[in-house]
Design a protein around this motif. Structure first.
Motif, mmCIF file in Angstrom:
data_model
loop_
_atom_site.group_PDB
_atom_site.id
_atom_site.type_symbol
_atom_site.label_atom_id
_atom_site.label_comp_id
_atom_site.label_asym_id
_atom_site.label_seq_id
_atom_site.Cartn_x
_atom_site.Cartn_y
_atom_site.Cartn_z
ATOM 1 N N THR A 94 0.893 -1.367 0.009
ATOM 2 C CA THR A 94 -0.110 0.210 0.117
ATOM 3 C C THR A 94 0.315 1.055 0.141
ATOM 4 O O THR A 94 0.739 2.199 -0.438
ATOM 5 C CB THR A 94 -1.260 -0.252 1.680
ATOM 6 N N VAL A 95 1.591 0.821 0.497
ATOM 7 C CA VAL A 95 2.406 2.461 0.545
ATOM 8 C C VAL A 95 3.509 3.025 -0.681
ATOM 9 O O VAL A 95 3.528 3.944 -0.383
ATOM 10 C CB VAL A 95 3.779 2.239 2.160
ATOM 11 N N ARG A 96 3.719 1.454 -1.449
ATOM 12 C CA ARG A 96 4.656 1.374 -2.092
ATOM 13 C C ARG A 96 3.651 2.084 -3.131
ATOM 14 O O ARG A 96 3.997 2.797 -4.307
ATOM 15 C CB ARG A 96 5.545 0.177 -2.358
ATOM 16 N N ARG A 97 2.390 1.205 -3.417
ATOM 17 C CA ARG A 97 1.472 2.223 -4.706
ATOM 18 C C ARG A 97 1.113 3.483 -4.501
ATOM 19 O O ARG A 97 1.181 4.024 -5.194
ATOM 20 C CB ARG A 97 0.260 1.363 -4.443
ATOM 21 N N ALA A 98 0.664 3.956 -2.940
ATOM 22 C CA ALA A 98 1.339 5.429 -2.610
ATOM 23 C C ALA A 98 1.814 6.092 -3.418
ATOM 24 O O ALA A 98 1.751 7.778 -3.595
ATOM 25 C CB ALA A 98 0.488 5.755 -1.483
ATOM 26 N N LEU A 99 3.184 5.991 -2.665
ATOM 27 C CA LEU A 99 4.793 6.153 -3.066
ATOM 28 C C LEU A 99 4.539 6.868 -4.606
ATOM 29 O O LEU A 99 4.972 7.394 -5.789
ATOM 30 C CB LEU A 99 6.111 5.916 -2.921
ATOM 31 N N ARG A 100 3.986 5.146 -5.576
ATOM 32 C CA ARG A 100 4.142 5.682 -7.090
ATOM 33 C C ARG A 100 3.377 6.952 -7.336
ATOM 34 O O ARG A 100 2.897 6.858 -8.553
ATOM 35 C CB ARG A 100 4.070 4.329 -7.550
ATOM 36 N N GLY A 101 1.774 7.260 -6.781
ATOM 37 C CA GLY A 101 0.949 7.776 -7.238
ATOM 38 C C GLY A 101 1.353 9.165 -7.150
ATOM 39 O O GLY A 101 0.492 10.165 -7.234
#
Length: 234
Positions: A94-101
């Motif tokens: 979830t954190v990784r997806r948020a950062l990629r966003g």
């Protein structure tokens, strides 16, 4: 927007009371204005379109949509929108997806007013320097370094420290010394000036003493322990 203008904030959280608390935290930070709150993804898109905020405090768990999926929808209606995620979600993916966003920060619940204050100050000082309305129209390496959390400290900052808050504390010490030769201040005075807690201000001041960038003196008077007074080194 110009970096000197008030930053307009939309708070998105499914819990009405939590949204109210977070809105209160934001209002404690100079330069930020809460323009609205939303409790579902659909409401968030509608309010973003209507209010055109600069920054959204976005929860991940919403009743009608995942916050990470909502993120792009919000940018569709406000292309220059910045997003600071505030969530109890701790999954690495979830954190990784948020950062990629392309979020500006990821702050995990529960957190204190000081925690949010530090993230908002970092955003105001760092990201807003790179906003389309910035005065020079160009970026310096120092501007980019601040965005990615790189500072001028000689060693890694202690856990929970913010590079931007440390800079603000040093600047306060500098202004104090410029006001009057030998002028100093206490942790309580620093906290009042910065809008942080006394404990937080004292931690930063003591860190600067350890780094040789500030000195501490004891002021005796009255009953009880002497007061610790800090001033800029040199």
């Amino acid at each position: 927007m110009s970096p000197t203008e008030t930053i307009r904030v939309l708070v998105v959280d499914d819990d009405f009371m939590v949204a109210k608390v977070h809105s209160g935290f934001v209002r404690q930070v100079p330069g930020f204005e809460v323009v609205g709150a939303a409790h579902t993804g659909a409401q968030a898109v509608s309010e973003a379109r209507r209010l055109q905020p600069d920054l959204v405090l976005l929860d991940i768990h919403l009743p009608d949509i995942n916050g990470l999926e909502l993120l792009q929808q919000l940018r569709d209606v406000v292309p220059e929108l910045d997003v600071l995620v505030i969530s109890a979600a701790r999954e690495v993916e979830t954190v990784r997806r948020a950062l990629r966003g392309g979020i500006v920060h990821y702050l995990m619940k529960p957190f204190s007013a000081d925690d949010l204050h530090e993230r908002l100050e970092h955003y105001r000082q760092s990201y807003q320097a790179l906003s389309p309305g910035s005065a020079s129209g160009t970026a310096e390496q120092a501007d980019v370094n601040r965005v990615f959390g790189l500072g001028d400290t000689a060693r890694p900052l202690p856990k929970g420290f913010s590079t931007e808050t440390l800079r603000l504390v040093e600047e306060l010490l500098r202004r104090t010394s410029d006001t009057s030769a030998g002028a100093d201040l206490s942790a309580t005075e620093a906290a009042d000036a910065l809008g942080t807690s006394r404990v937080s201000a004292r931690r930063y001041l003591e860190y600067l003493v350890e780094e040789g960038r500030a000195v501490v003196q004891l002021r005796y008077g009255g009953i009880g322990r002497p007061e610790r007074r800090y001033k800029r080194q040199g």
